[in-house]
Scaffold this motif. Structure first.
Motif, PDB file in Angstrom:
ATOM      1  N   GLY A  53       0.788  -1.227   0.000  1.00 39.71           N
ATOM      2  CA  GLY A  53       0.000   0.000   0.000  1.00 39.71           C
ATOM      3  C   GLY A  53       0.817   1.272   0.000  1.00 39.71           C
ATOM      4  N   ALA A  54       1.979   1.265  -0.621  1.00 36.95           N
ATOM      5  CA  ALA A  54       2.829   2.458  -0.676  1.00 36.95           C
ATOM      6  C   ALA A  54       2.086   3.614  -1.337  1.00 36.95           C
ATOM      7  N   HIS A  55       2.171   4.803  -0.737  1.00 35.65           N
ATOM      8  CA  HIS A  55       1.506   5.968  -1.327  1.00 35.65           C
ATOM      9  C   HIS A  55       2.279   7.259  -1.060  1.00 35.65           C
ATOM     10  N   THR A  56       3.566   7.121  -0.718  1.00 39.80           N
ATOM     11  CA  THR A  56       4.466   8.271  -0.613  1.00 39.80           C
ATOM     12  C   THR A  56       5.705   7.963  -1.446  1.00 39.80           C
ATOM     13  N   ALA A  57       6.478   8.986  -1.748  1.00 40.13           N
ATOM     14  CA  ALA A  57       7.666   8.780  -2.579  1.00 40.13           C
ATOM     15  C   ALA A  57       8.634   7.794  -1.930  1.00 40.13           C
ATOM     16  N   GLU A  58       8.841   7.941  -0.617  1.00 45.55           N
ATOM     17  CA  GLU A  58       9.794   7.073   0.076  1.00 45.55           C
ATOM     18  C   GLU A  58       9.301   5.631   0.127  1.00 45.55           C
ATOM     19  N   SER A  59       8.018   5.448   0.461  1.00 42.43           N
ATOM     20  CA  SER A  59       7.495   4.083   0.545  1.00 42.43           C
ATOM     21  C   SER A  59       7.384   3.450  -0.840  1.00 42.43           C
ATOM     22  N   MET A  60       7.141   4.266  -1.874  1.00 41.34           N
ATOM     23  CA  MET A  60       7.071   3.727  -3.231  1.00 41.34           C
ATOM     24  C   MET A  60       8.437   3.224  -3.688  1.00 41.34           C
ATOM     25  N   GLU A  61       9.479   3.926  -3.304  1.00 41.51           N
ATOM     26  CA  GLU A  61      10.829   3.469  -3.643  1.00 41.51           C
ATOM     27  C   GLU A  61      11.140   2.150  -2.936  1.00 41.51           C
ATOM     28  N   ALA A  62      10.751   2.053  -1.660  1.00 41.68           N
ATOM     29  CA  ALA A  62      10.961   0.804  -0.922  1.00 41.68           C
ATOM     30  C   ALA A  62      10.141  -0.324  -1.539  1.00 41.68           C
ATOM     31  N   CYS A  63       8.917  -0.012  -1.950  1.00 36.98           N
ATOM     32  CA  CYS A  63       8.052  -1.000  -2.599  1.00 36.98           C
ATOM     33  C   CYS A  63       8.684  -1.499  -3.897  1.00 36.98           C
ATOM     34  N   ALA A  64       9.216  -0.576  -4.689  1.00 35.43           N
ATOM     35  CA  ALA A  64       9.835  -0.942  -5.968  1.00 35.43           C
ATOM     36  C   ALA A  64      11.046  -1.842  -5.754  1.00 35.43           C
ATOM     37  N   LYS A  65      11.851  -1.538  -4.744  1.00 34.67           N
ATOM     38  CA  LYS A  65      13.027  -2.370  -4.455  1.00 34.67           C
ATOM     39  C   LYS A  65      12.598  -3.765  -4.010  1.00 34.67           C
ATOM     40  N   TRP A  66      11.566  -3.827  -3.171  1.00 35.14           N
ATOM     41  CA  TRP A  66      11.059  -5.129  -2.716  1.00 35.14           C
ATOM     42  C   TRP A  66      10.517  -5.937  -3.890  1.00 35.14           C
ATOM     43  N   PHE A  67       9.680  -5.315  -4.713  1.00 35.78           N
ATOM     44  CA  PHE A  67       9.081  -6.016  -5.846  1.00 35.78           C
ATOM     45  C   PHE A  67      10.150  -6.537  -6.803  1.00 35.78           C
ATOM     46  N   SER A  68      11.116  -5.696  -7.130  1.00 35.48           N
ATOM     47  CA  SER A  68      12.192  -6.110  -8.033  1.00 35.48           C
ATOM     48  C   SER A  68      12.960  -7.289  -7.459  1.00 35.48           C
ATOM     49  N   SER A  69      13.190  -7.245  -6.154  1.00 33.72           N
ATOM     50  CA  SER A  69      13.942  -8.317  -5.504  1.00 33.72           C
ATOM     51  C   SER A  69      13.196  -9.643  -5.553  1.00 33.72           C
ATOM     52  N   VAL A  70      11.899  -9.627  -5.233  1.00 33.46           N
ATOM     53  CA  VAL A  70      11.160 -10.888  -5.155  1.00 33.46           C
ATOM     54  C   VAL A  70      10.872 -11.471  -6.534  1.00 33.46           C
ATOM     55  N   VAL A  71      10.618 -10.626  -7.545  1.00 35.77           N
ATOM     56  CA  VAL A  71      10.350 -11.188  -8.870  1.00 35.77           C
ATOM     57  C   VAL A  71      11.626 -11.732  -9.493  1.00 35.77           C
ATOM     58  N   LYS A  72      12.762 -11.156  -9.158  1.00 35.47           N
ATOM     59  CA  LYS A  72      14.025 -11.682  -9.666  1.00 35.47           C
ATOM     60  C   LYS A  72      14.317 -13.056  -9.084  1.00 35.47           C
ATOM     61  N   GLY A  73      13.823 -13.299  -7.868  1.00 37.85           N
ATOM     62  CA  GLY A  73      14.089 -14.576  -7.222  1.00 37.85           C
ATOM     63  C   GLY A  73      13.008 -15.602  -7.403  1.00 37.85           C
TER      64      GLY A  73
END
Length: 279
Positions: A53-73
Motif C-alpha cells: 500500500g505504498a503511497h508516498t515517494a519514500e514508501s514507493m521506492e521501498a516498494c519498488a526495491k522489494w518487488f524487483s527483488s522478489v520477482v528476480k528470485g
C-alpha cells in the motif's frame, strides 16, 4: 544494532515473524487440478499478486526495491495458495510466505514460464502520482525490472466508505467516473514513451466498455508504440472485480505465462484486492 540486542528474545521472535496485511504481501492465485493419474499439475498460467500500500515517494521506492527483488528470485520456484495442508505424493513440505500457506511442487515446468510484470495502480490526487509513478518506474528499472503493462482501476472502497469482506461487489459498475484513471494513464504513457497521446472523449468512453484482448498482456512495453492516438502500454478498466476476472481469464488462456501483478498506490486498492481474492 545495539538497541536491538537489548530486546528480550520473545520480542525478537515476535517481530521477526510478524507481517502486515497489504505490506510486502504475496498472494498466489494459481489453479491446480488433478490429472488422470491423480497428480497435480498446473492447468493454466500463473497469476501472482504482490501487494504493497505504498503511497508516498519514500514508501514507493521501498516498494519498488522489494518487488524487483522478489520477482528476480521467483524464476526457480512456484508456490500456490492452497486451502489445505494435506501432502500429496508430488508435493514437498509446506512453506510459509507472509502469512499464507502454499506447497512447493516437485518436477514442474514452472521454471519454463515467461514472466510478465504488470502494474495495477490507483491513488488519490493528493498523493501526487507525478512523483510516485516516475519513482516506481526508475527504481524498478535500476534493478532490471520493467513493467509490460499498467492497469488503472478505481478502488471500490473510499475514504468515506469501506466495504466489508462479506459485502457483495458487482462485476461491473455503470456510470463510474474514470476521468482520474485516464489522467493516470496519460501520465504513465508519458513516462514510458516521453509523449502524451491524445484520446478523444468518445474513444475513452468506448474503451471502458470493451476489455483489452488477452494478448494485450503478452507484449512488452518497449515493443509498444502509441499508434493512431491509442494507448499501447496501459489500459483503464472500469471496475476492480472485472479486472481480476480479466486477469484470471487471460492467464488461463496461456499456460506458458506467469503474470506478476504489483498492486500499489493506495491502501484502499490493496484492501479491495485482498477482499476479492478472499484473503
Amino acid at each position: 544494532d545495539g538497541q536491538g540486542a537489548d530486546l528480550p528474545d520473545a520480542f525478537v521472535r515476535g517481530l521477526s515473524t510478524a507481517h502486515l496485511l497489504g505490506r510486502a504481501q504475496i498472494v498466489y492465485d494459481i489453479s491446480l487440478v488433478p490429472n488422470s493419474s491423480g497428480l497435480f499439475e498446473n492447468s493454466s498460467g500463473e497469476l501472482i499478486f504482490y501487494l504493497d500500500g505504498a503511497h508516498t515517494a519514500e514508501s514507493m521506492e521501498a516498494c519498488a526495491k522489494w518487488f524487483s527483488s522478489v520477482v528476480k528470485g521467483s524464476g526457480n520456484s512456484s508456490l500456490s495458495s492452497m486451502s489445505s495442508t494435506t501432502k500429496t505424493n508430488n508435493m514437498e513440505e509446506v512453506v510459509q510466505r507472509n502469512g499464507y500457506i502454499g506447497h512447493k511442487m516437485e518436477k514442474t515446468k514452472h521454471a519454463n514460464k515467461i514472466s510478465k510484470q504488470i502494474l495495477l495502480f490507483n491513488c488519490m490526487e493528493a498523493r501526487h502520482p507525478q512523483v510516485l509513478l516516475p519513482r516506481l518506474v526508475s527504481t524498478c528499472a535500476s534493478s532490471g525490472t520493467h513493467f509490460s503493462k499498467a492497469l488503472f482501476v478505481p478502488s471500490v472502497s473510499t475514504y468515506s466508505k469501506v466495504t466489508s469482506g462479506s459485502s457483495f461487489i458487482p462485476l461491473a459498475i455503470s456510470g463510474k467516473d474514470l476521468s482520474w484513471q485516464f489522467s493516470l494513464q496519460r501520465l504513465w504513457e508519458r513516462i514510458i514513451h516521453g509523449a502524451d497521446p491524445v484520446l478523444e472523449k468518445s474513444s475513452m468512453k468506448e474503451s471502458t466498455e470493451i476489455l483489452p484482448p488477452c494478448k494485450f498482456l503478452y507484449e512488452d512495453a518497449p515493443l509498444c508504440s502509441p499508434a493512431e492516438e491509442c494507448f499501447a502500454c496501459s489500459a483503464v478498466i472500469p471496475s476492480l472485480p472485472l479486472t481480476i476476472k480479466w486477469l484470471r481469464d487471460s492467464v488461463q488462456e496461456n499456460p506458458s505465462i506467469r503474470v506478476q501483478v504489483l498492486v500499489t498506490g493506495s491502501l484502499h486498492l490493496v484492501g479491495d484486492v485482498l477482499k476479492l481474492l478472499k484473503r
